[in-house]
Design an enzyme around this catalytic site. Structure first.
Site: not given
Ligand code: SAM
Ligand code: SF4
Ligand code: DTB
Length: 346
Positions: A58, A65, A102, A133
């Site tokens: 990403c 993340c 989801c 979702c």
């Molecule tokens: N890329 C898209 C976005 O960010 O909107 C969708 C996927 S992203 C992984 C979805 C959500 O996962 C993020 O908004 C964040 O709140 C949650 N998330 C990601 N990494 C995480 C982590 N290490 N611990 C807890 N929540 C996490």
């Molecule tokens: Fe990308 Fe992870 Fe951020 Fe979603 S939460 S925009 S997957 S870096």
């Protein structure tokens, strides 16, 4: 969702919310549990299962993340899954007892052809009798409209933290960008799933700030995921200090008081939580979980551990909105009771 006016407010101030956080633990939990029982059956938990449909690489820089291309977390990237794989995973989730499926993609925003494929996935998952979702990153108005037309139930897009702390965690997209996407989703008639992450080194003031932003949206999000940071090696937040579990429970309780008619999801981070902490979260008004051994790229508690926990607590799975379309759908094994005041009878 029907939102009776009396306790649904959109004019919260941060000071007032900090006042809720400062209540004695018992007083706060009593208020949260009372709010919960005004709007929901006391002993039901909504069950969702997650699938990562496009993993890693990403371009965004969200410091929490594992899927950001900027951090070396050892994660293997995967292209968009094919339709049959998604359908199979949805069937397995449904047969395991989930009512919502989801699907998450590691995108900044979906591109045209990708959205076509994701729309086919929404149709396939709906055909299996599950609520759908998606979380795909930012959407424009037309993309949100197309997803609404496809019959998508929920779109997840989190605000993540207070506006001030957000800037410390993500630089490649703004809070305003997120609010704009949420507006498109709402206007397309989709249900909004929007929450945040705690345990990222933020202060209580930031947690209050996040909840103020969520509750003061034009409508409360129908679903509010409260994630505890999953600390992943290689991300900038891998060594951040953990949050006191009782402060986590308080955050859930304050969310429940402020958004009494929204489903509050005890979301990521449960593998590191004791059963007792999770029980307090349910008492504080959490009424949804992710169920199944994986979240997107990290572990979730084993399904068997969750079944045992729900059973010990007398909690039953909430019925799904599209259950009639799925003759084979089964409740979470061993937890079939669905009465309001009694719990799991198995
Ligand atoms: N890329 C898209 C976005 O960010 O909107 C969708 C996927 S992203 C992984 C979805 C959500 O996962 C993020 O908004 C964040 O709140 C949650 N998330 C990601 N990494 C995480 C982590 N290490 N611990 C807890 N929540 C996490
Ligand atoms: Fe990308 Fe992870 Fe951020 Fe979603 S939460 S925009 S997957 S870096
Ligand atoms: C949400 O608020 N939490 C989920 C879901 N929405 C998409 C994601 C949690 C991800 C945890 C880290 C991972 O497994 O990659």
């Amino acid at each position: 969702m029907n939102q009776p006016a009396a306790d649904i407010r959109h004019d919260w101030t941060r000071d007032e919310v900090l006042g809720l956080f400062s209540l004695s633990f018992n007083d706060l939990l009593f208020r949260a549990q009372s709010a919960h029982r005004r709007h929901f059956p006391a002993n039901e938990v909504q069950i969702s299962t997650l699938l990562s449909i496009k993993t890693g690489a990403c371009p965004e820089d969200c410091k929490y993340c594992p899927q950001s291309v900027r951090y070396d977390t050892g994660l293997e990237r995967e292209a968009l899954l094919d339709l049959d794989t998604v359908r199979e995973a949805a069937r397995a989730a449904r047969d395991g007892g989930a009512t919502r499926f989801c699907m998450g993609a590691a995108w900044r925003r979906p591109k045209g052809r990708d959205l076509d494929k994701v729309i086919e996935m929404v149709h396939a998952v709906r055909e299996e009798g599950l609520e759908t979702c998606l979380t795909l990153g930012m959407l424009d108005a037309e993309q949100a409209r197309r997803l609404g037309e496809a019959g998508l139930d929920y779109y997840n897009h989190n605000l993540d933290s207070s506006p001030e702390y957000y800037r410390e965690v993500i630089t490649t997209r703004t809070y305003e960008d997120r609010l704009e996407t949420l507006g498109h989703v709402r206007e397309a008639g989709l249900k909004v799933c929007c929450g945040g992450i705690v345990g990222m080194g933020e202060t209580r003031d930031d947690r209050a700030g996040l909840l103020v932003e969520l509750a003061n949206l034009p409508e409360h999000p129908q679903s509010v995921p409260i994630n505890h940071l999953v600390r992943v090696a290689g991300t900038p937040l891998e060594d951040v200090a953990g949050l006191d579990p009782l402060e986590f429970v308080r955050t859930i309780a304050v969310a429940r008081v402020m958004m009494p008619a929204s489903v509050v999801r005890l979301s990521a981070g449960r593998t590191k939580m004791s059963d007792e902490t999770q029980a307090l979260c349910f008492l504080a008004g959490a009424n949804s979980i992710f169920y199944g051994d994986r979240l997107l790229t990290t572990d979730n508690p084993a399904a068997r551990r969750d079944r045992a926990l729900l059973e010990r607590l007398g909690l039953a799975p909430a019925p799904g909105a599209h259950a009639a379309a799925a003759p084979e759908a089964s409740p979470v094994a061993g937890c079939g009771a669905r009465s309001e005041r009694s719990g799991c009878s198995a």
